[in-house]
Design a protein around this motif. Structure first.
Motif, PDB file in Angstrom:
ATOM      1  N   ASP A 401       0.838  -1.199   0.000  1.00 22.44           N
ATOM      2  CA  ASP A 401       0.000   0.000   0.000  1.00 22.44           C
ATOM      3  C   ASP A 401       0.870   1.244   0.000  1.00 22.44           C
ATOM      4  OD1 ASP A 401      -2.241  -1.523   0.041  1.00 22.44           O
ATOM      5  OD2 ASP A 401      -2.622  -1.308   2.200  1.00 22.44           O
ATOM      6  N   GLY A 402       0.413   2.271  -0.706  1.00 27.33           N
ATOM      7  CA  GLY A 402       1.055   3.578  -0.652  1.00 27.33           C
ATOM      8  C   GLY A 402       0.051   4.614  -0.195  1.00 27.33           C
ATOM      9  N   MET A 403       0.539   5.717   0.374  1.00 31.02           N
ATOM     10  CA  MET A 403      -0.370   6.743   0.873  1.00 31.02           C
ATOM     11  C   MET A 403      -0.159   8.052   0.116  1.00 31.02           C
ATOM     12  SD  MET A 403      -0.872   8.549   4.574  1.00 31.02           S
ATOM     13  CE  MET A 403       0.120   9.933   4.100  1.00 31.02           C
ATOM     14  N   VAL A 404      -1.277   8.678  -0.257  1.00 33.26           N
ATOM     15  CA  VAL A 404      -1.261  10.000  -0.886  1.00 33.26           C
ATOM     16  C   VAL A 404      -1.790  10.995   0.140  1.00 33.26           C
ATOM     17  CG1 VAL A 404      -2.056  11.417  -2.812  1.00 33.26           C
ATOM     18  CG2 VAL A 404      -1.726   8.949  -3.135  1.00 33.26           C
ATOM     19  N   HIS A 405      -0.932  11.898   0.600  1.00 36.38           N
ATOM     20  CA  HIS A 405      -1.365  12.904   1.567  1.00 36.38           C
ATOM     21  C   HIS A 405      -2.248  13.932   0.856  1.00 36.38           C
ATOM     22  CE1 HIS A 405      -1.047  16.162   4.561  1.00 36.38           C
ATOM     23  NE2 HIS A 405      -0.937  15.156   5.418  1.00 36.38           N
ATOM     24  N   ILE A 406      -3.161  14.564   1.589  1.00 38.74           N
ATOM     25  CA  ILE A 406      -4.088  15.527   0.979  1.00 38.74           C
ATOM     26  C   ILE A 406      -3.349  16.690   0.318  1.00 38.74           C
ATOM     27  CG2 ILE A 406      -6.048  14.992   2.471  1.00 38.74           C
ATOM     28  CD1 ILE A 406      -5.310  17.376   4.183  1.00 38.74           C
ATOM     29  N   SER A 407      -2.154  16.984   0.801  1.00 37.27           N
ATOM     30  CA  SER A 407      -1.380  18.086   0.216  1.00 37.27           C
ATOM     31  C   SER A 407      -0.765  17.706  -1.130  1.00 37.27           C
ATOM     32  CB  SER A 407      -0.278  18.528   1.179  1.00 37.27           C
ATOM     33  OG  SER A 407       0.620  17.458   1.417  1.00 37.27           O
ATOM     34  N   ASP A 408      -0.799  16.404  -1.464  1.00 37.99           N
ATOM     35  CA  ASP A 408      -0.208  15.937  -2.720  1.00 37.99           C
ATOM     36  C   ASP A 408      -1.259  15.465  -3.717  1.00 37.99           C
ATOM     37  OD1 ASP A 408       2.577  16.314  -2.153  1.00 37.99           O
ATOM     38  OD2 ASP A 408       2.440  14.644  -0.735  1.00 37.99           O
ATOM     39  N   ILE A 409      -2.518  15.909  -3.538  1.00 36.59           N
ATOM     40  CA  ILE A 409      -3.575  15.484  -4.462  1.00 36.59           C
ATOM     41  C   ILE A 409      -3.723  16.447  -5.642  1.00 36.59           C
ATOM     42  CG2 ILE A 409      -6.043  15.013  -4.684  1.00 36.59           C
ATOM     43  CD1 ILE A 409      -6.037  14.020  -1.823  1.00 36.59           C
ATOM     44  N   ASP A 410      -3.814  17.754  -5.328  1.00 38.68           N
ATOM     45  CA  ASP A 410      -4.067  18.729  -6.392  1.00 38.68           C
ATOM     46  C   ASP A 410      -3.345  20.033  -6.070  1.00 38.68           C
ATOM     47  OD1 ASP A 410      -5.586  20.844  -7.973  1.00 38.68           O
ATOM     48  OD2 ASP A 410      -6.547  19.009  -8.700  1.00 38.68           O
ATOM     49  N   PHE A 411      -2.820  20.684  -7.136  1.00 40.66           N
ATOM     50  CA  PHE A 411      -2.111  21.949  -6.942  1.00 40.66           C
ATOM     51  C   PHE A 411      -3.058  23.085  -6.594  1.00 40.66           C
ATOM     52  CE2 PHE A 411       1.389  20.083  -9.600  1.00 40.66           C
ATOM     53  CZ  PHE A 411       2.377  20.210  -8.637  1.00 40.66           C
ATOM     54  N   ASN A 412      -4.218  23.103  -7.194  1.00 39.56           N
ATOM     55  CA  ASN A 412      -5.090  24.268  -7.129  1.00 39.56           C
ATOM     56  C   ASN A 412      -6.294  24.100  -6.223  1.00 39.56           C
ATOM     57  OD1 ASN A 412      -3.461  25.618  -9.116  1.00 39.56           O
ATOM     58  ND2 ASN A 412      -4.435  24.305 -10.669  1.00 39.56           N
ATOM     59  N   LYS A 413      -6.512  22.911  -5.663  1.00 44.40           N
ATOM     60  CA  LYS A 413      -7.658  22.669  -4.797  1.00 44.40           C
ATOM     61  C   LYS A 413      -7.181  22.330  -3.390  1.00 44.40           C
ATOM     62  CE  LYS A 413     -10.630  20.865  -8.491  1.00 44.40           C
ATOM     63  NZ  LYS A 413     -11.398  19.699  -8.963  1.00 44.40           N
ATOM     64  N   THR A 414      -8.033  22.619  -2.421  1.00 43.80           N
ATOM     65  CA  THR A 414      -7.716  22.216  -1.050  1.00 43.80           C
ATOM     66  C   THR A 414      -7.843  20.702  -0.944  1.00 43.80           C
ATOM     67  OG1 THR A 414     -10.008  22.418  -0.301  1.00 43.80           O
ATOM     68  CG2 THR A 414      -8.629  24.388  -0.156  1.00 43.80           C
ATOM     69  N   GLY A 415      -7.201  20.150   0.111  1.00 48.22           N
ATOM     70  CA  GLY A 415      -7.242  18.703   0.276  1.00 48.22           C
ATOM     71  C   GLY A 415      -8.641  18.162   0.400  1.00 48.22           C
ATOM     72  N   GLU A 416      -9.501  18.873   1.158  1.00 47.29           N
ATOM     73  CA  GLU A 416     -10.875  18.416   1.367  1.00 47.29           C
ATOM     74  C   GLU A 416     -11.648  18.397   0.052  1.00 47.29           C
ATOM     75  OE1 GLU A 416      -9.320  20.634   3.096  1.00 47.29           O
ATOM     76  OE2 GLU A 416      -9.158  19.752   5.105  1.00 47.29           O
ATOM     77  N   GLU A 417     -11.443  19.425  -0.754  1.00 50.87           N
ATOM     78  CA  GLU A 417     -12.133  19.495  -2.048  1.00 50.87           C
ATOM     79  C   GLU A 417     -11.630  18.385  -2.973  1.00 50.87           C
ATOM     80  OE1 GLU A 417     -12.968  24.311  -2.378  1.00 50.87           O
ATOM     81  OE2 GLU A 417     -11.177  23.431  -3.301  1.00 50.87           O
ATOM     82  N   ALA A 418     -10.319  18.154  -2.986  1.00 53.41           N
ATOM     83  CA  ALA A 418      -9.745  17.151  -3.882  1.00 53.41           C
ATOM     84  C   ALA A 418     -10.178  15.737  -3.505  1.00 53.41           C
ATOM     85  CB  ALA A 418      -8.230  17.261  -3.866  1.00 53.41           C
ATOM     86  N   LEU A 419     -10.320  15.454  -2.188  1.00 53.34           N
ATOM     87  CA  LEU A 419     -10.714  14.118  -1.742  1.00 53.34           C
ATOM     88  C   LEU A 419     -12.084  13.714  -2.265  1.00 53.34           C
ATOM     89  CD1 LEU A 419      -9.504  13.847   1.990  1.00 53.34           C
ATOM     90  CD2 LEU A 419      -8.753  12.446   0.067  1.00 53.34           C
ATOM     91  N   LYS A 420     -12.953  14.706  -2.460  1.00 47.83           N
ATOM     92  CA  LYS A 420     -14.325  14.415  -2.900  1.00 47.83           C
ATOM     93  C   LYS A 420     -14.372  13.796  -4.299  1.00 47.83           C
ATOM     94  CE  LYS A 420     -16.290  18.144  -0.106  1.00 47.83           C
ATOM     95  NZ  LYS A 420     -17.011  19.451  -0.135  1.00 47.83           N
ATOM     96  N   GLU A 421     -13.291  13.930  -5.045  1.00 48.84           N
ATOM     97  CA  GLU A 421     -13.282  13.424  -6.420  1.00 48.84           C
ATOM     98  C   GLU A 421     -12.893  11.951  -6.495  1.00 48.84           C
ATOM     99  OE1 GLU A 421     -10.732  15.847  -8.739  1.00 48.84           O
ATOM    100  OE2 GLU A 421     -11.831  17.712  -8.347  1.00 48.84           O
ATOM    101  N   TYR A 422     -12.570  11.333  -5.324  1.00 53.49           N
ATOM    102  CA  TYR A 422     -12.115   9.943  -5.334  1.00 53.49           C
ATOM    103  C   TYR A 422     -13.063   9.051  -4.540  1.00 53.49           C
ATOM    104  CZ  TYR A 422      -7.800  11.980  -7.104  1.00 53.49           C
ATOM    105  OH  TYR A 422      -6.877  12.664  -7.861  1.00 53.49           O
ATOM    106  N   ARG A 423     -13.063   7.760  -4.878  1.00 56.64           N
ATOM    107  CA  ARG A 423     -13.889   6.769  -4.191  1.00 56.64           C
ATOM    108  C   ARG A 423     -13.145   5.430  -4.164  1.00 56.64           C
ATOM    109  NH1 ARG A 423     -15.799   7.299  -9.303  1.00 56.64           N
ATOM    110  NH2 ARG A 423     -16.066   5.381 -10.521  1.00 56.64           N
TER     111      ARG A 423
END
Length: 581
Positions: A401-423
């Motif tokens: 398993d690897g982990m993606v921190h919320i700060s490494d999801i999207d350059f222009n979106k906040t972590g909370e906003e970016a998390l909503k795009e995944y399931r």
């Protein structure tokens, strides 16, 4: 003196004389309550003995009060016996006599002398009661606590019942008839003398043969011929022993050595394993860290498994050293008692006699294999396995398993906003940012797969630049602007003008373009700080530098006016320049 007074004195004298006479009668009369008197047996029938106590008093006493347990009745009519006067008459008007109470009173008087002198007394255990036993001491009843019956706990006490034994009186209250005795104290006194003589002939290191006398959870008592020694469970064998019954049974003959004799209480400690060579010493010489060994699982715990690698030598496989991938494993589902396993020696602690083993080291480390195949900055494909508030976990090859921190999801979106795009279950691509083999962690990033347009735009600016901005939003505290249509920033009201009157947000409009000075740049936060006020101050300094100072007598307005005229002429000359045609 009057006649009535004389009569009263006579009455008083009569009362005093009567009291004296009554007291003297009671004192001299042997037949009174609470006294022991002699009586003659007049009849024996139907389980009762009738006695004539004199003074025309007869009493009936049960036969059982004349004999002790196990004895036969030896009474004849005409025999003289001593009885205790309990009451002159009961409800039926008969005198109440007691042979048992008479024997008890006689016994108490004799026992008091034994108690004061600390002498042992004879008696027998009559019956069992809560917390101990009732002991008959020649007619007197005494309490024997269960812990004072013997020097060690006895499972079967039937052999001691109704048998004459020696006791020591611990406490005695003659008035209440309470007596507490101890057989253990008398035994310890007797055994102590014999024990001391035997122990004198013994010494540490001496090898003896003995018989297993008693077994407990913590060890066994060995009879060494008049004296007992304790063989603790840890001294029975070099190998792990859960209970002494695994080694021997009561009655077995064993060879032991004396490991210690306590000089104060003369207690003897024994050992069996000390008679053979310590296998640990040989194992330490032969084993080395990193070497492979084979052994048998001897014990399973919630933190690991013990493996016997040589006779009497065990190593521990900690739960963390059982699998490269499974962390919360049930040990009994992975290993079983008696199972043969292969392991790698991870550590040896000679002083603590500990060997650390690992079985996962016998197979290839998937973490090491993965990093060799996918070094840092490699692109990988995985499946979203779990989403948390701080990031998401991605399943990779070999169940890693690897982990993606919320700060490494999207350059222009906040972590909370970016998390909503995944399931969960979504296939994703990521870049390997770092791999920690020791902690078994893989850090991944999504945003690193794309260019950071904002960062690239910010890189074009530097502190001190004058830039043109477009107003996109206005509020009471300042204005929001964009730079080059990409970088968003905010100018506070205090930075909208040099003069306070010019700091009002009302003089600005959405869509208006304005100039401002770059005061600072935070590349990490992707933030450009701007100020109109700083630009005005900078412009004034430049004008003063080129066109003079107010110290010469000219006003700031004159200087600015002259600068504007020069600026106008320069612009006019530029428009009048002939073309190259």
């Amino acid at each position: 003196m009057s006649e009535s007074q004389e009569q009263a004195n006579e009455i008083n004298v009569s009362k005093e004389e009567f009291s004296t006479l009554l007291e003297e009668y009671c004192k001299n009369n042997p037949f009174s309550e609470g006294k022991i008197v002699k009586a003659i047996i007049s009849d024996i029938s139907n389980g009762y003995v009738t006695v004539d106590a004199g003074f025309k008093f007869e009493g009936v006493i049960p036969v059982k009060e004349f004999v002790d347990a196990g004895e036969e009745l030896d009474l004849n009519i005409g025999d003289s016996v001593e009885v205790y006067v309990e009451r002159f008459e009961n409800i039926a008007g008969d005198v109440v006599l007691s042979r048992a109470r008479a024997k008890q009173e006689e016994s108490l008087h004799e026992l008091k002398d034994y108690y004061e002198k600390g002498l042992p007394v004879k008696g027998y255990v009559a019956n069992r009661v809560k917390g101990g036993f009732i002991v008959n001491l020649s007619g007197a009843k005494a309490f024997l606590p269960g812990s004072h019956l013997d020097v060690r706990p006895l499972k079967d006490v039937s052999e001691l019942m109704d048998k004459e034994l020696s006791f020591v009186i611990l406490r005695m209250d003659k008035l209440r008839g309470n007596i507490i005795v101890s057989r253990r104290a008398e035994l310890e006194k007797t055994l102590g003398i014999e024990r001391e003589e035997i122990v004198k002939e013994m010494h540490e290191g001496q090898v003896l043969e003995g018989i297993v006398k008693n077994i407990t959870d913590y060890g066994a008592f060995i009879d060494l011929g008049g004296v007992d020694g304790l063989l603790h469970v840890i001294d029975m064998s070099w190998k792990r022993t859960k209970h002494p019954t695994e080694v021997f049974n009561v009655g077995d003959t064993v060879k032991v050595c004396i490991t210690r004799i306590n000089p104060e209480n003369k207690r003897i400690s024994l050992g069996m394993k000390q008679l053979i060579e310590d296998p640990w010493l040989k194992a330490v010489e032969e084993l080395s860290i990193g070497s492979k060994v084979k052994g048998t699982v001897t014990n399973l715990t919630n933190y690991g498994a013990f493996v016997e690698i040589e006779q009497g030598v065990e190593g521990l496989i900690h739960i963390s050293e059982m699998s490269w991938l499974k962390k919360n494993i049930q040990i009994d589902k992975l290993l079983s008692l008696g199972q043969e396993v292969e392991a790698v020696v991870l550590g040896i602690e000679t002083e603590k006699r500990r060997i650390s083993l690992g079985i996962k080291q016998c197979s290839e480390n998937p973490w090491k294999t993965f990093i060799e195949k996918y070094p840092v900055n490699s692109e990988v494909v995985g499946i979203v396995k779990n989403i948390t508030e701080f990031g998401l976990f991605v399943g990779l090859e070999d169940e890693l398993d690897g982990m993606v921190h919320i700060s490494d999801i999207d350059f222009n979106k906040t972590g909370e906003e970016a998390l909503k795009e995944y399931r969960k279950g979504m296939e994703v691509r990521a870049i390997i940012l770092a791999v920690d083999l020791e902690k078994e962690r893989i850090n991944l990033g999504f945003k690193q797969l794309t260019n950071d347009d904002t960062a690239l735009a910010i890189a074009k600016f530097k502190k001190g630049d004058t830039v043109t901005c477009e107003i996109v939003e206005i509020d009471d505290n300042g204005i929001s602007i964009t730079l080059a249509g990409e970088v968003r920033s905010y100018i506070k009201r205090t930075d909208l003008g040099k003069d306070k009157a010019e700091q009002s947000t009302r003089r600005f409009a959405v869509g208006e373009k304005i100039d401002a000075l770059v005061t600072s740049i935070d590349a990490k936060k992707k933030k450009v700080n701007l100020s109109i006020k700083a630009l005005e101050i900078a412009n004034e300094k430049e004008v003063l530098k080129q066109f003079g100072s107010t110290d010469s007598g000219a006003s700031l307005g004159d200087i600015l006016g002259e600068a504007l005229q020069v600026h106008g002429k320069k612009n006019k000359s530029k428009t009048e320049e002939p073309s190259e045609e």
